[in-house]
Design an enzyme around this catalytic site. Structure first.
Site, PDB file in Angstrom:
ATOM      1  N   GLY A 188      -6.538  -7.231  14.117  1.00  0.00           N
ATOM      2  CA  GLY A 188      -6.909  -8.404  14.884  1.00  0.00           C
ATOM      3  C   GLY A 188      -7.617  -7.961  16.158  1.00  0.00           C
ATOM      4  O   GLY A 188      -7.205  -6.997  16.801  1.00  0.00           O
ATOM      5  N   ARG A 200       0.805  -1.229   0.000  1.00  0.00           N
ATOM      6  CA  ARG A 200       0.000   0.000   0.000  1.00  0.00           C
ATOM      7  C   ARG A 200       0.839   1.282   0.000  1.00  0.00           C
ATOM      8  O   ARG A 200       0.340   2.367  -0.217  1.00  0.00           O
ATOM      9  CB  ARG A 200      -0.965  -0.003   1.197  1.00  0.00           C
ATOM     10  CG  ARG A 200      -2.207  -0.835   0.936  1.00  0.00           C
ATOM     11  CD  ARG A 200      -3.063  -0.981   2.168  1.00  0.00           C
ATOM     12  NE  ARG A 200      -2.473  -1.916   3.123  1.00  0.00           N
ATOM     13  CZ  ARG A 200      -2.929  -2.109   4.366  1.00  0.00           C
ATOM     14  NH1 ARG A 200      -3.962  -1.410   4.790  1.00  0.00           N
ATOM     15  NH2 ARG A 200      -2.345  -2.967   5.167  1.00  0.00           N
ATOM     16  N   ALA A 251      32.412  42.670  -1.589  1.00  0.00           N
ATOM     17  CA  ALA A 251      31.240  42.152  -2.293  1.00  0.00           C
ATOM     18  C   ALA A 251      31.657  41.488  -3.600  1.00  0.00           C
ATOM     19  O   ALA A 251      32.515  41.985  -4.321  1.00  0.00           O
ATOM     20  CB  ALA A 251      30.268  43.290  -2.581  1.00  0.00           C
ATOM     21  N   GLY A 264       3.110 -14.947   6.231  1.00  0.00           N
ATOM     22  CA  GLY A 264       2.436 -14.656   7.484  1.00  0.00           C
ATOM     23  C   GLY A 264       3.390 -14.328   8.629  1.00  0.00           C
ATOM     24  O   GLY A 264       4.563 -14.713   8.621  1.00  0.00           O
ATOM     25  N   TYR A 288      38.702  25.835  -8.870  1.00  0.00           N
ATOM     26  CA  TYR A 288      38.658  24.707  -9.805  1.00  0.00           C
ATOM     27  C   TYR A 288      39.240  25.132 -11.134  1.00  0.00           C
ATOM     28  O   TYR A 288      38.782  26.109 -11.744  1.00  0.00           O
ATOM     29  CB  TYR A 288      37.198  24.270  -9.969  1.00  0.00           C
ATOM     30  CG  TYR A 288      36.981  23.038 -10.794  1.00  0.00           C
ATOM     31  CD1 TYR A 288      37.702  21.877 -10.555  1.00  0.00           C
ATOM     32  CD2 TYR A 288      36.017  23.032 -11.801  1.00  0.00           C
ATOM     33  CE1 TYR A 288      37.475  20.733 -11.304  1.00  0.00           C
ATOM     34  CE2 TYR A 288      35.786  21.889 -12.553  1.00  0.00           C
ATOM     35  CZ  TYR A 288      36.514  20.737 -12.310  1.00  0.00           C
ATOM     36  OH  TYR A 288      36.284  19.622 -13.048  1.00  0.00           O
TER      37      TYR A 288
HETATM   38  C1  UD1 Z   1      -1.074  -7.872  12.037  1.00  0.00           C
HETATM   39  C2  UD1 Z   1      -1.769  -8.789  13.051  1.00  0.00           C
HETATM   40  C3  UD1 Z   1      -3.033  -8.123  13.567  1.00  0.00           C
HETATM   41  C4  UD1 Z   1      -2.701  -6.773  14.150  1.00  0.00           C
HETATM   42  C5  UD1 Z   1      -1.972  -5.927  13.118  1.00  0.00           C
HETATM   43  C6  UD1 Z   1      -1.482  -4.633  13.757  1.00  0.00           C
HETATM   44  C7  UD1 Z   1      -1.293 -11.087  12.401  1.00  0.00           C
HETATM   45  C8  UD1 Z   1      -1.824 -12.300  11.742  1.00  0.00           C
HETATM   46  N1  UD1 Z   1      -2.099 -10.045  12.433  1.00  0.00           N
HETATM   47  O1  UD1 Z   1      -1.933  -7.780  10.919  1.00  0.00           O
HETATM   48  O2  UD1 Z   1      -3.626  -8.923  14.563  1.00  0.00           O
HETATM   49  O3  UD1 Z   1      -3.890  -6.106  14.549  1.00  0.00           O
HETATM   50  O4  UD1 Z   1      -0.808  -6.622  12.641  1.00  0.00           O
HETATM   51  O5  UD1 Z   1      -0.933  -3.796  12.787  1.00  0.00           O
HETATM   52  O6  UD1 Z   1      -0.177 -11.099  12.878  1.00  0.00           O
HETATM   53  N2  UD1 Z   1       5.452  -9.508   8.245  1.00  0.00           N
HETATM   54  C9  UD1 Z   1       6.505 -10.364   8.001  1.00  0.00           C
HETATM   55  N3  UD1 Z   1       6.275 -11.461   7.236  1.00  0.00           N
HETATM   56  C10 UD1 Z   1       5.062 -11.741   6.715  1.00  0.00           C
HETATM   57  C11 UD1 Z   1       3.992 -10.868   6.980  1.00  0.00           C
HETATM   58  C12 UD1 Z   1       4.220  -9.765   7.770  1.00  0.00           C
HETATM   59  O7  UD1 Z   1       7.627 -10.138   8.443  1.00  0.00           O
HETATM   60  O8  UD1 Z   1       4.938 -12.767   6.023  1.00  0.00           O
HETATM   61  C13 UD1 Z   1       5.716  -8.298   9.057  1.00  0.00           C
HETATM   62  C14 UD1 Z   1       5.451  -7.031   8.289  1.00  0.00           C
HETATM   63  O9  UD1 Z   1       6.625  -6.585   7.621  1.00  0.00           O
HETATM   64  C15 UD1 Z   1       5.040  -6.073   9.379  1.00  0.00           C
HETATM   65  C16 UD1 Z   1       4.390  -6.960  10.422  1.00  0.00           C
HETATM   66  O10 UD1 Z   1       4.837  -8.279  10.154  1.00  0.00           O
HETATM   67  O11 UD1 Z   1       6.143  -5.421   9.961  1.00  0.00           O
HETATM   68  C17 UD1 Z   1       2.869  -6.889  10.377  1.00  0.00           C
HETATM   69  O12 UD1 Z   1       2.452  -7.357   9.114  1.00  0.00           O
HETATM   70  P1  UD1 Z   1       1.117  -6.860   8.428  1.00  0.00           P
HETATM   71  O13 UD1 Z   1       0.985  -7.520   7.108  1.00  0.00           O
HETATM   72  O14 UD1 Z   1       1.051  -5.384   8.457  1.00  0.00           O
HETATM   73  O15 UD1 Z   1       0.051  -7.504   9.423  1.00  0.00           O
HETATM   74  P2  UD1 Z   1      -1.480  -7.153   9.489  1.00  0.00           P
HETATM   75  O16 UD1 Z   1      -2.197  -7.917   8.466  1.00  0.00           O
HETATM   76  O17 UD1 Z   1      -1.645  -5.691   9.525  1.00  0.00           O
HETATM   77 CA    CA Z   2      -0.178  -3.754   9.376  1.00  0.00          CA
END
Ligand code: UD1
Ligand code: CA
Length: 503
Positions: A149, A19, A395, A84, A402
């Site tokens: 969440g 995004r 002035a 995830g 250079y």
């Molecule tokens: C996550 C939480 C949600 C919470 C929200 C807060 C989970 C399943 N959900 O959702 O409960 O309310 O954050 O902002 O955890 N990341 C990785 N690897 C991945 C996916 C994400 O390192 O495969 C990292 C992202 O870079 C980021 C963080 O995890 O720094 C959160 O990821 P994001 O995709 O923003 O999670 P949300 O779906 O917003």
């Molecule tokens: Ca997020």
């Protein structure tokens, strides 16, 4: 104080951040002079963890290099193709525990939550230890919980039953306004065992709406055997993550507001906080005044009595006591006490302006060491030069450093005087007490106390206009001037004894 030193802090930074619509990884966008990840890593370091691990994948090389530049002791874990937050944490634990099993609390933070502070994390760790919790989640309440969440608490005990993602939530669960911030303390064994149960590590099979491994699911698993609690913060913006550029700007503004507020509480006058932007790395002493339209970046430092602005941008600049900088742009410069800069000066790296010296309007400096009390007041370029004390640069003087191939150095002594519109062609020395006549192009050294004149001799041709432009307004003006000069001198009025007769 029951707070324990964390066994590890894991920072999740592998997500794509689509995004943001950016070629730059999300966690490398900056607010307050630091990347989002830089803020999180710096905060994590304040907790003095035994290990600090950043999980990367999307543009992982760049994110990893940046994390290690911010903090040389950061360890990198690579997330594989399984998606995830749960998988990210699992990959981190695999990397961390390859050199031995972790014991004690493990904090998990998201790399895109820049305003989180170490005091809040300290409270989380304290509550985690005090309650003997398996997991302690940091939560907050928001008006619109869409996308987050939800925190499902057990009736009666208030213990955390589980965290349910928006997509997997029931109608009733979606109405819950207490949300997961993605910040948790886990006992290391709870995290390890919970993550192992979430997914078959080889197939990565999951059972949720997004087909991702959810870190949040460790909560319900842990609750089967031990208490899981939530620590609720009422400072919702400090746990807000950046998902798009609108949030980036909003959190940037809030961070700046907090930085300015603490500066003001320490004795800094900020005339217009709305137009003043300060990096978190800037340090200001009491009785510094910032006028509207000022941006201070990097390791800029200002001493008491300094007045900066309006409309000035300083990056890595030291501003001495009582120095004034007006409508100017400076990078990598040192301004000693009582210096005056601007309006409209451009100070480039290597500029050192000595005590009480002046760099005035439309002057550009670079690698310029300017001695105490020396003045470069108007319209000059002064590069690769050392100037002594109490010297005056007229002035429009240009130091031509250079020659088309290399940059050369110019040495100007103390109490020297360089006339207006001169060009000093480097390499060159203008010694102590030397003078350069206005309009000179100086190519050879000028000795102490010598006057250098290096320009065409003036020649006047009498009557040229009368002969060559006889009908012109200039010719008429010249004739009138000649007639006036021949008329008898005006007589002083006898009644005015103060008037001297004209020669
Ligand atoms: C996550 C939480 C949600 C919470 C929200 C807060 C989970 C399943 N959900 O959702 O409960 O309310 O954050 O902002 O955890 N990341 C990785 N690897 C991945 C996916 C994400 O390192 O495969 C990292 C992202 O870079 C980021 C963080 O995890 O720094 C959160 O990821 P994001 O995709 O923003 O999670 P949300 O779906 O917003
Ligand atoms: Ca997020």
């Amino acid at each position: 104080m029951t707070q324990q030193r964390p066994a590890a802090v894991i920072v999740l930074a592998a997500g794509e951040g689509t995004r943001m619509k950016s070629a730059t990884p999300k966690v490398m966008h900056a607010i307050g002079g630091r990347t989002l990840l830089g803020h999180v890593v710096a905060t994590a370091r304040e907790l003095d963890p035994q290990r600090l691990c950043v999980v990367v994948r999307h543009q992982g090389e760049a994110v990893a290099a940046h994390a290690q530049e911010v903090d040389g002791a950061v360890e990198i874990a690579w997330q594989d193709e399984v998606k995830g937050t749960g998988r990210a944490a699992w990959c981190a634990m695999q990397a961390l525990e390859s050199s031995g099993v972790l014991e004690g609390p493990v904090l998990v933070l998201a790399g895109d939550v820049p305003l989180l502070d170490s005091a809040t994390l300290g409270q989380l760790l304290e509550a985690h230890a005090a309650g003997g919790n398996a997991v302690t989640a940091l939560t907050t309440r928001v008006e619109d919980p869409t996308g987050y969440g939800r925190i499902v608490r057990e009736e009666g005990t208030g213990l955390l039953a589980r965290i349910v993602e928006e997509r997997d939530a029931s109608q009733a669960e979606r109405a819950i306004t207490e949300i997961n911030t993605s910040v948790y303390a886990f006992d290391a064994d709870v995290l390890r065992d919970g993550l192992a149960r979430l997914t078959d590590p080889t197939s990565g099979a999951t059972a949720n709406a997004q087909g991702e491994v959810y870190l949040t699911d460790v909560v319900a698993i842990a609750r089967e055997t031990r208490p899981v609690r939530a620590v609720e913060t009422d400072d919702a913006i400090s746990v807000e993550g950046v998902n798009d550029r609108v949030q980036l700007a909003a959190l940037g503004a809030e961070l700046n507001r907090r930085t300015l507020e603490s500066a003001m509480r320490e004795g800094v006058t900020v005339v217009d906080p709305g137009s003043t932007w300060i990096d978190v790395t800037v340090t200001l002493e009491a009785d510094v005044t910032l006028l509207p339209g000022v941006q201070l970046h990097g390791v800029t430092h200002a001493e008491g009595g300094a007045v900066i602005g309006p409309d000035s941008t300083l990056t890595d600049v030291r501003v001495g006591a009582d120095a004034h900088v007006v409508r100017s742009h400076a990078i990598g410069a040192v301004l000693e006490a009582g210096v005056s800069v601007g309006p409209f000066a451009h100070l480039r790296p290597g500029t050192v302006v000595g005590p009480g010296a002046k760099v005035g309007g439309f002057v550009e400096t670079k690698n310029a060491v300017i001695g105490a009390g020396t003045k470069v007041p108007h319209l000059s370029y002064v590069g690769d030069v050392t100037i002594g004390e109490s010297t005056n640069i007229g002035a429009g003087v240009i130091v031509a450093n250079y020659d088309g191939e290399t940059k050369n150095h110019t040495e100007i002594g103390s109490h020297a005087f360089v006339g207006s519109d001169s060009v000093l062609v480097a390499p060159l020395t203008v010694a102590d007490g030397a003078f350069v006549a206005a309009g000179s192009v100086v190519t050879r050294d000028v000795g102490p106390g010598d006057l250098a004149v290096a320009r065409g001799q003036q020649r006047s041709i009498p009557g040229w206009v009368q002969r060559r432009r006889p009908q012109s307004a200039s010719a008429r003006a010249a004739r009138d001037a000649a007639a006036t000069a021949q008329a008898p001198p005006a007589q002083p009025a006898e009644t005015d004894p103060t008037t001297e007769p004209q020669a």
